[in-house]
Design an enzyme around this catalytic site. Structure first.
Site, short mmCIF file in Angstrom:
data_model
loop_
_atom_site.label_atom_id
_atom_site.label_comp_id
_atom_site.label_asym_id
_atom_site.label_seq_id
_atom_site.Cartn_x
_atom_site.Cartn_y
_atom_site.Cartn_z
N THR A 49 30.33 53.19 40.90
CA THR A 49 31.45 52.29 41.20
C THR A 49 32.63 53.16 41.64
O THR A 49 32.49 54.38 41.71
CB THR A 49 31.86 51.49 39.94
OG1 THR A 49 32.50 52.41 39.03
CG2 THR A 49 30.68 50.87 39.24
N CYS A 50 33.77 52.50 41.90
CA CYS A 50 34.90 53.32 42.36
C CYS A 50 35.46 54.20 41.23
O CYS A 50 36.18 55.15 41.48
CB CYS A 50 35.99 52.45 42.97
SG CYS A 50 36.46 51.10 41.92
N ASN A 51 35.13 53.86 39.99
CA ASN A 51 35.65 54.64 38.87
C ASN A 51 34.65 55.57 38.22
O ASN A 51 35.02 56.36 37.36
CB ASN A 51 36.20 53.70 37.79
CG ASN A 51 37.53 53.13 38.19
OD1 ASN A 51 38.31 53.79 38.86
ND2 ASN A 51 37.77 51.89 37.82
N HIS A 97 27.10 54.92 25.11
CA HIS A 97 27.94 55.07 26.29
C HIS A 97 27.74 53.91 27.26
O HIS A 97 28.71 53.28 27.69
CB HIS A 97 27.64 56.41 26.98
CG HIS A 97 28.40 56.59 28.26
ND1 HIS A 97 29.75 56.86 28.28
CD2 HIS A 97 28.00 56.49 29.56
CE1 HIS A 97 30.16 56.93 29.54
NE2 HIS A 97 29.11 56.71 30.33
N GLY A 187 54.64 36.79 53.62
CA GLY A 187 54.27 38.20 53.70
C GLY A 187 52.76 38.37 53.56
O GLY A 187 52.10 37.56 52.89
N GLY A 189 51.06 41.49 52.70
CA GLY A 189 50.72 42.83 52.18
C GLY A 189 49.50 42.79 51.28
O GLY A 189 48.82 41.78 51.14
N MET A 191 49.46 43.03 48.02
CA MET A 191 49.67 42.17 46.86
C MET A 191 49.42 40.70 47.19
O MET A 191 48.87 39.95 46.39
CB MET A 191 51.09 42.36 46.32
CG MET A 191 51.28 43.61 45.53
SD MET A 191 50.20 43.69 44.10
CE MET A 191 51.07 42.66 42.97
#
Lengths: 434, 301
Positions: A49-51, A97, A187, A189, A191
């Site tokens: 994953t990205c982490n 884990h 907007g 962006g 967010m």
């Protein structure tokens, strides 16, 4: 137990190295197929994953160096670069884990749900490629179950912690389900994108997007099934909106208190919710003083996020208790799994002895073979019932090894046997030879 | 008990209650109080646990309490009835019975009339109110003698029932309004937002509130009309000028105006809800306050 796990995650390893070791979705099937080729590796599982990037294995020999080489070779990254950040788990620690990972306790945002889905996807893929068989299959399947239990039995993910989902939660606190509400997003962006994703997930159907460039509004609107408008039209849209989410790059407020007062009079004070996620703020803070107007800026949302995060952290202890129980339960299953070959041998031994004696006496039971077989089956079941129940009990208390040894010796079941200790050590013992 | 022909309440029926029914009724009322209290504790637990459940255990407990309370009302009603009686009695003879019947009316309106609009979070406020109204029924109050003509009349029975349900509807509207205003304040001031996590959203409370006001208007209107028919039979006039009748008319008109303001979209949100909360003072005055005048038909009722 010959379970092994190596990996890097967001806690120890910088993103520059993690991204070099990450497997893309299309790479994963090839990577698993390649991993399976490692000598002595019975089962394998990959979580990317990205982490985190983690490689899990169940092996009969030492495979840790081979797994590190695999990571290095597959990505063409020098292992000296990532080895200092690498964590290694063995035996029972591997199970704990993965259970913690699936439960979201090892995530960047504690209790987040995404990792649960990622473990499930990785499990499905490993199953499809057939790299899971018995032990690791059980570990991953149980990890998914633990992930579900932790989320349903504790408050670990009860509250949102991301600013965008908190914004949607607050709007829901005022309006309930957002299916009928008119929503205006000012907007386009990052967010705004995240907030719109949450809005759509909560059932919002009527979203209007305004941006300084119409093309960007159009592009964003198409992704979320919203209606794009030009920036010159936003004020007209505001008058018809129930929820306004603003994140423009305007240097000063674009929504003023007098305008909102006028709008509220037109609305006959039907509630109006403003979410201002822009810095500097887009909405005059005095707007919050008007009756039936609810205004939340980025600081408000962050303070709710921090409070919710504190709540999640309090729940970690409950989750750890669930995980500890599940690890124990896996241990019991695994201990009994080791007894299976012995039980099979004991059954075979019994059958053999009985068959030998029956051969001698069979002529005395001519015409009554069926009754004789039934009687023998019944006797066998009665004879083995108590020892097998005892074995199950010993498996639960974690002291099965001594009993297995005794059975081998007493009944001369034969063969070289491998016993796995709880700590992950492999103990080889010579049973008395036949 | 409401029945009879120009007889003092209680005097004629005292001592006629069957022993078993009385004991059963007393047992049921204690059980109902216990269940509602358990529901309140469970609601608190669910509230603090911050879990939003569509069908909570607390909600089921309140439903069970309501069913048992209904059984208690039946036992109480029929234990006083005579075989030849054309109508059954309503247990509103003493302060304890009136209070218990009002609690039952609250639960009836909540579970039956506004069923579609109710939410689990509302039960947290309702459960303690039900317990509070049931507690006086544990105390043996004196029966208040009232001399009234023509009580053995369907209009009179309907008048009493619809008045109780009407007041109960307005009481529910008041609770919803109070919850709305508290939550509105928390959301505006951004304080303890988490605390209100399990309460219904503002717009749901507003819908619930105006639904209960609608039923309050229908039922109190029904009480006024059936009361008019009864006074026509008993006294030859549709409207008797006495405090409770006038107060009921004023209350009905006040809520009608509030409903009108809301429905024609002249006023929404906090302001109209604040007015509706204040309007509940009229309900209290009509239901309880008019007794202090000690004038007219409703004295002691």
């Amino acid at each position: 137990m010959d379970l092994v796990c190596i990996g890097v995650n967001h806690k120890l390893c910088p993103v520059q190295i993690r991204e070099q070791l990450a497997f893309s979705e299309s790479d994963l099937p090839f990577a698993l197929a390649q991993l399976r080729q490692i000598d002595g590796l019975r089962e394998c599982f990959l979580l990317s994953t990205c982490n985190r990037v983690e490689v899990y294995g169940h092996a009969v020999v030492e495979v840790e160096p081979s797994l590190i080489d695999f990571l290095s070779d597959f990505h063409g990254v020098d292992k000296d670069l990532f080895e200092p950040y690498l964590y290694r788990h063995r035996g029972r620690e591997v199970i704990r884990h993965l259970f913690r990972v699936s439960g979201g306790l090892d995530s960047l945002v504690i209790g987040e749900n995404e990792i649960y889905g990622q473990v499930r996807s990785a499990f499905r893929l490993a199953n499809r490629i057939k790299t899971l068989d018995s032990v690791l299959y059980q570990v991953v399947e149980r990890a998914i179950r633990v992930g579900k239990r932790v989320r349903s039995e504790t408050k670990i993910n009860d509250r949102s912690v991301s600013v965008s989902s908190i914004a949607v939660d607050l709007a829901e606190k005022i309006f309930g389900r957002l299916t009928e509400e008119q929503i205006l997003v000012l907007g386009t962006g990052k967010m705004s994108d995240k907030t719109m994703k949450h809005l759509v997930a909560s059932g919002a159907r009527s979203i209007t997007v305004a941006s300084r460039t119409y093309e960007r509004a159009l592009e964003t609107a198409q992704r979320f099934g919203a209606r794009p408008i030009g920036f010159d039209e936003w004020f007209r849209a505001l008058q018809a909106s129930d929820i306004v989410i603003s994140s423009t790059a305007a240097p000063q407020p674009i929504i003023h208190v007098d305008d909102v007062k006028r709008i509220m009079n037109q609305r006959r004070h039907k509630p109006l919710c403003f979410i201002d996620i822009a810095v500097p703020r887009d909405i005059d803070p005095r707007v919050a003083e008007i009756d039936d107007v609810y205004l939340y800026d980025i600081d408000d949302l962050k303070s709710v996020s921090e409070a919710n995060l504190r709540l999640r952290k309090k729940e970690v202890e409950h989750c750890e208790a669930i995980i500890a129980r599940e690890v124990d339960s896996f241990d019991q299953w695994y201990e009994y799994l080791q007894a299976r070959p012995v039980v099979e041998k004991l059954n075979a031994y019994f059958d053999e002895v009985v068959e030998q004696e029956l051969q001698k006496a069979r002529h005395q039971f001519k015409g009554k073979e069926k009754e004789l077989d039934a009687l023998v089956r019944k006797m066998k079941a009665s004879f083995l019932h108590v020892p097998l129940e005892q074995l199950k009990e010993r498996a639960q208390s974690g002291s099965i090894e001594r009993y297995l040894e005794a059975l081998h010796t007493l009944f001369q079941l034969g063969g070289r046997r491998t016993v796995h200790s709880k700590e992950g050590r492999t103990v080889k013992s010579e049973a008395s030879s036949s | 008990m409401v029945r009879g022909e120009c007889v003092p309440f209680g005097s004629r029926y005292r001592g006629r209650e069957k022993g078993f029914s009385v004991r059963l009724s007393a047992f049921l009322i204690v059980l109902v109080i216990g269940i509602y209290f358990a529901a309140f504790v469970r609601y608190l637990f669910e509230f603090l646990k911050l879990r939003q459940a569509r069908r909570s255990w607390a909600g089921r407990l309140v439903e069970t309490g309501f069913l048992l309370h209904t059984l208690q009302i039946f036992v109480r009603t029929f234990s006083f009835s005579e075989a030849a009686a054309p109508l059954f009695y309503l247990p509103v003879r003493t302060l304890g019975e009136t209070s218990s019947f009002f609690a039952w009316s609250l639960a009836f309106v909540y579970f039956i009339l506004v069923k579609r609009h109710r939410t689990e979070g509302f039960g947290l406020a309702l459960a303690p109110v039900l317990v509070l109204f049931l507690i006086p029924s544990l105390v043996p109050f004196e029966t208040r003698p009232v001399l009234l003509p023509d009580l053995n009349n369907r209009y009179f029975l309907l008048h009493i029932l619809s008045a109780f349900f009407g007041y109960a509807s307005f009481a529910l509207a008041f609770i919803a309004g109070a919850l709305y205003l508290t939550q509105d304040r928390a959301l505006k001031l951004k304080i303890h937002i988490d605390f209100y996590h399990n309460l219904p959203p503002l717009e749901e409370l507003e819908r619930f509130l105006f639904r209960t006001i609608f039923w309050g208007l229908v039922l109190l209107g029904g009480a006024i009309v059936t009361g008019g028919f009864w006074t026509k039979r008993a006294f030859g006039t549709f409207l008797l000028i006495e405090p409770k009748s006038l107060a009921a008319l004023i209350t009905w008109l006040a809520y009608f105006v509030i409903m009108l303001l809301h429905e024609v979209s002249l006023m929404k949100g906090r302001r109209v809800i604040l007015i509706s909360v204040w309007a509940f003072a009229l309900v209290l005055f009509t239901f309880l306050g008019t007794s202090v005048f000690r004038l007219g038909l409703h004295v002691g009722v």
